[in-house]
Design an enzyme around this catalytic site. Structure first.
Site, PDB file in Angstrom:
ATOM      1  N   TRP A  81       0.862  -1.200   0.000  1.00 17.50           N
ATOM      2  CA  TRP A  81       0.000   0.000   0.000  1.00 17.50           C
ATOM      3  C   TRP A  81       0.890   1.239   0.000  1.00 17.50           C
ATOM      4  O   TRP A  81       1.837   1.320   0.792  1.00 17.50           O
ATOM      5  CB  TRP A  81      -0.880  -0.050   1.242  1.00 17.50           C
ATOM      6  CG  TRP A  81      -1.984   0.975   1.280  1.00 17.50           C
ATOM      7  CD1 TRP A  81      -2.240   1.949   0.365  1.00 17.50           C
ATOM      8  CD2 TRP A  81      -2.990   1.098   2.290  1.00 17.50           C
ATOM      9  NE1 TRP A  81      -3.349   2.674   0.752  1.00 17.50           N
ATOM     10  CE2 TRP A  81      -3.823   2.179   1.926  1.00 17.50           C
ATOM     11  CE3 TRP A  81      -3.262   0.406   3.471  1.00 17.50           C
ATOM     12  CZ2 TRP A  81      -4.902   2.581   2.709  1.00 17.50           C
ATOM     13  CZ3 TRP A  81      -4.341   0.808   4.243  1.00 17.50           C
ATOM     14  CH2 TRP A  81      -5.153   1.889   3.863  1.00 17.50           C
ATOM     15  N   CYS A  82       0.580   2.176  -0.863  1.00 17.51           N
ATOM     16  CA  CYS A  82       1.307   3.448  -0.960  1.00 17.51           C
ATOM     17  C   CYS A  82       2.795   3.182  -1.222  1.00 17.51           C
ATOM     18  O   CYS A  82       3.107   2.457  -2.154  1.00 17.51           O
ATOM     19  CB  CYS A  82       1.073   4.279   0.301  1.00 17.51           C
ATOM     20  SG  CYS A  82       1.725   5.944   0.177  1.00 17.51           S
ATOM     21  N   LEU A  83       3.697   3.711  -0.424  1.00 17.41           N
ATOM     22  CA  LEU A  83       5.116   3.443  -0.699  1.00 17.41           C
ATOM     23  C   LEU A  83       5.437   1.967  -0.489  1.00 17.41           C
ATOM     24  O   LEU A  83       6.413   1.452  -1.035  1.00 17.41           O
ATOM     25  CB  LEU A  83       6.015   4.313   0.184  1.00 17.41           C
ATOM     26  CG  LEU A  83       6.107   5.793  -0.210  1.00 17.41           C
ATOM     27  CD1 LEU A  83       7.110   6.515   0.659  1.00 17.41           C
ATOM     28  CD2 LEU A  83       6.479   5.981  -1.674  1.00 17.41           C
TER      29      LEU A  83
END
Lengths: 373, 122
Positions: free
Chosen positions: A160-162
Site C-alpha cells: 500500500w502506498c510506498l
C-alpha cells in the site's frame, strides 16, 4: 418586566423564533461544555486500535514481522500466505484499524494466513536506509522467514502506498522468490504528469531541495511529511475534519471511526533520509521506475520481469497518489494475469473508510481467493 | 424549528459553522487549487530552502556545543550512540543469516528423516 418578556417570547414563538430564557441559555451552555469536554478528550486520547491478536515472528533492526492468529481451523487456511507491506512513513496498523472494521480481521475470516511487515520507526542510525535496503535487504529476509514458518513455496504480497512501490521493486527484481500474487493499493509509481496533483508538483519544482532537507535533519521529520500531506487539502484537513467531528459528536459510530482514524493519523513517524532523497530525486523528479532507469543495488529494475498475477487497486479520488501515477505500470509489467480495480474514494478511505467493507475488501478477497489455492 | 433559528452564544464553533455553511466547499476548492499552482510550489520550495540554509549554521553550532559538553561530562554523544546502534543492526543481520542457515539445516534434517523412514518401511 417578567410579563413583557413572556409577551415577547409569545410573539417570537408565534413568528417561529423563541427568545431563549436564562435556563435555556444555561442548559445550552452545559450541553456545549459537555460536548467540548468530549471533543477535547477525542483530540487528546488514543482510540483502542490494532487489536487483532498477532505475534512477532521475526525482527531485524526496527522492522518486525507479525503473524495474525488465524480464526479458521488450520485445514481451512488458504495455502498461499498473504504478506502485507505498508508504507515507510506511517504506522501499518491502519490495515487493522478497529475491531469490527479491520481489513486484517476481514481477511482472517476469509481464511487467509496473514503476515504484516511493520518497518518500525527509523532512528538516527537508519538515516542511510534506501529503497535498495527495504526491497533487497529486508524483504528477502522477511520472505525467507515467512516461507520457513509456513512451509509454503509461494506467497501473495499486498503493498500500500510506498509499500506498493517497495513491493513492485521486489517483485520485479526477485520474480523467482515465490511471489505468486501482487496486490498494489494506491501505488505511486509514475510521476510523468506534473499537473496530476498530489506531491508531484511540489517535489519536482527545481526550488525543492530534498538534499538540503536530508542533510539538515538526517531523517525527514514525521511532522514535516504530515504537514505536507495535510497541505494538499488544507481546509478539509485543518478545519473540515474537526467541524465534522463536532457536528457528529452524538453519533457514537461516527465518533468511534473518527477517533480511530485520528489516532492513526496523529502518530507521525520520520522517514529514513536516504530513502526520502531517493524518492524525490530518482522517482519523483526523474521518474526512473517508469523510464526503466531505476537501479537498485546495482540491478536495473525491469518491470517486465514482474510476472506475478497483479491486482492494481486505484482510488478514483486519491489526492496523494492520483490515479495516473498507478495506471501506466499495467503497460510495463510482464505476465498475463493483470486486473485493475477502480474504487470510489481517497488514498486511505478505500481501505479504512466506511465503504471499504463493501467496495474494496470483498473484491480483493475475491481476486486473491481465486489465486490462493 | 426554533432551535435552528435561535442564535446560540455558547456554541464555540458557531461562527465557523456559519462560515462553512456559506462557502466552505468553495473555499476548500480554491485552496486546493491554490496549493497546486506553480507559484505555490516555487514559493514553498524557496521558503523551505532559505529557512534550512539560514538556520543551518546555528543548528551546527548548537550540535557542536552539545557534543563538546557531552564529551567534557564523559557522556557518549549522539554519534557514539548511532555508531553503536549500527553495530547492533549488523549483529542482528549476522544472527538472521545464522537463523536462515539453521532453518535450512532443519529442513534438510526433516527431509533426511522422512526418507530414512521410507527406506525402513520398504
Amino acid at each position: 418586566m417578567t410579563t413583557s418578556n413572556a409577551e415577547a417570547n409569545a410573539d417570537a414563538s408565534a413568528n417561529g423564533a423563541a427568545i431563549p430564557t436564562p435556563s435555556d441559555i444555561a442548559s445550552a451552555a452545559m450541553e456545549n461544555l459537555t460536548k467540548l469536554d468530549r471533543f477535547n478528550e477525542l483530540l487528546n486520547t488514543k482510540a483502542p486500535i490494532a487489536l487483532t491478536p498477532k505475534r512477532c515472528v521475526w525482527s531485524l533492526n526496527k522492522a518486525k514481522l507479525y503473524r495474525y492468529t488465524p480464526v479458521v481451523p488450520e485445514d481451512q487456511l488458504k495455502p498461499v500466505p498473504l504478506l502485507l507491506v505498508f508504507a515507510i512513513m506511517n504506522r501499518p496498523y491502519v490495515l487493522d484499524l478497529r475491531p469490527g472494521h479491520s481489513f486484517v480481521e476481514y481477511m482472517l475470516r476469509q481464511g487467509y494466513d496473514i503476515y504484516l511487515l511493520d518497518w518500525g520507526i527509523p532512528g538516527p542510525e537508519d538515516k542511510d536506509l534506501k529503497f535498495d535496503d527495504y526491497a533487497l535487504e529486508y524483504l528477502p529476509r522477511v520472505v525467507r522467514k515467512l516461507k520457513a514458518i509456513t512451509g509454503a513455496d509461494e506467497f501473495s504480497m499486498l503493498g500500500w502506498c510506498l509499500g506498493a512501490l517497495i513491493t513492485t521493486l521486489y517483485a520485479a527484481l526477485r520474480p523467482d522468490d515465490g511471489v505468486k500474487n501482487v496486490v498494489l493499493l494506491t501505488a505511486p509509481l509514475d510521476f510523468a504528469d506534473r499537473e496530476a496533483g498530489g506531491f508531484v508538483k511540489w517535489a519536482t519544482d527545481p526550488k525543492f531541495n530534498a538534499d538540503r532537507i536530508v542533510d539538515t535533519f538526517g531523517n525527514v521529520p514525521g511532522e514535516m511529511i504530515d504537514a505536507g500531506a495535510k497541505m494538499l487539502k488544507p481546509v478539509e484537513n485543518y478545519l473540515g475534519s474537526y467541524i465534522g467531528l463536532w457536528e457528529r459528536l452524538d453519533n457514537p459510530n461516527s465518533v468511534e471511526a473518527w477517533h480511530a482514524m485520528n489516532t492513526w493519523v496523529r502518530e507521525t513517524i520520520p522517514m529514513a533520509g536516504a530513502a526520502y532523497r531517493q524518492l524525490i530525486n530518482e522517482f519523483y523528479k526523474e521518474n526512473r521506475l517508469m523510464e526503466g532507469t531505476a537501479v537498485i543495488r546495482g540491478e536495473t529494475v525491469n518491470l517486465s520481469k514482474l510476472t506475478a498475477s497483479l491486482l492494481n487497486v486505484i482510488a478514483e479520488s486519491d489526492h496523494i497518489t492520483p490515479p495516473c501515477q498507478s495506471e501506466r505500470i499495467m503497460e510495463k509489467i510482464g505476465g498475463d494475469d493483470h486486473t485493475v480495480l477502480r474504487v470510489r474514494g481517497g488514498h486511505i478511505g478505500i481501505m479504512a473508510g466506511r465503504g471499504a467493507e463493501k467496495n474494496t475488501w470483498p473484491h480483493i478477497d475475491e481476486w486473491l481467493a481465486a489465486r490462493s489455492s | 424549528m426554533s432551535e435552528k433559528t435561535t442564535f446560540d452564544p455558547f456554541d464555540p464553533t458557531g461562527m465557523i459553522k456559519t462560515m462553512r455553511d456559506k462557502g466552505m466547499e468553495a473555499w476548500a476548492k480554491a485552496m486546493t487549487e491554490a496549493v497546486n499552482t506553480d507559484a505555490y510550489s516555487e514559493a514553498t520550495g524557496q521558503m523551505l530552502d532559505t529557512w534550512l540554509k539560514t538556520s543551518g549554521p546555528f543548528r551546527e553550532m548548537m550540535q557542536k556545543l552539545v557534543a563538546q559538553s557531552m564529551a567534557e561530562a564523559n557522556l557518549p554523544s549522539r554519534e557514539d550512540i548511532t555508531r553503536l546502534a549500527e553495530r547492533f543492526t549488523n549483529l542482528e543481520m549476522r544472527l538472521d543469516d545464522l537463523d536462515a542457515k539453521f532453518d535450512e539445516c532443519l529442513t534438510l534434517l526433516r527431509a533426511g528423516g522422512s526418507s530414512k523412514k521410507k527406506q525402513k518401511s520398504s
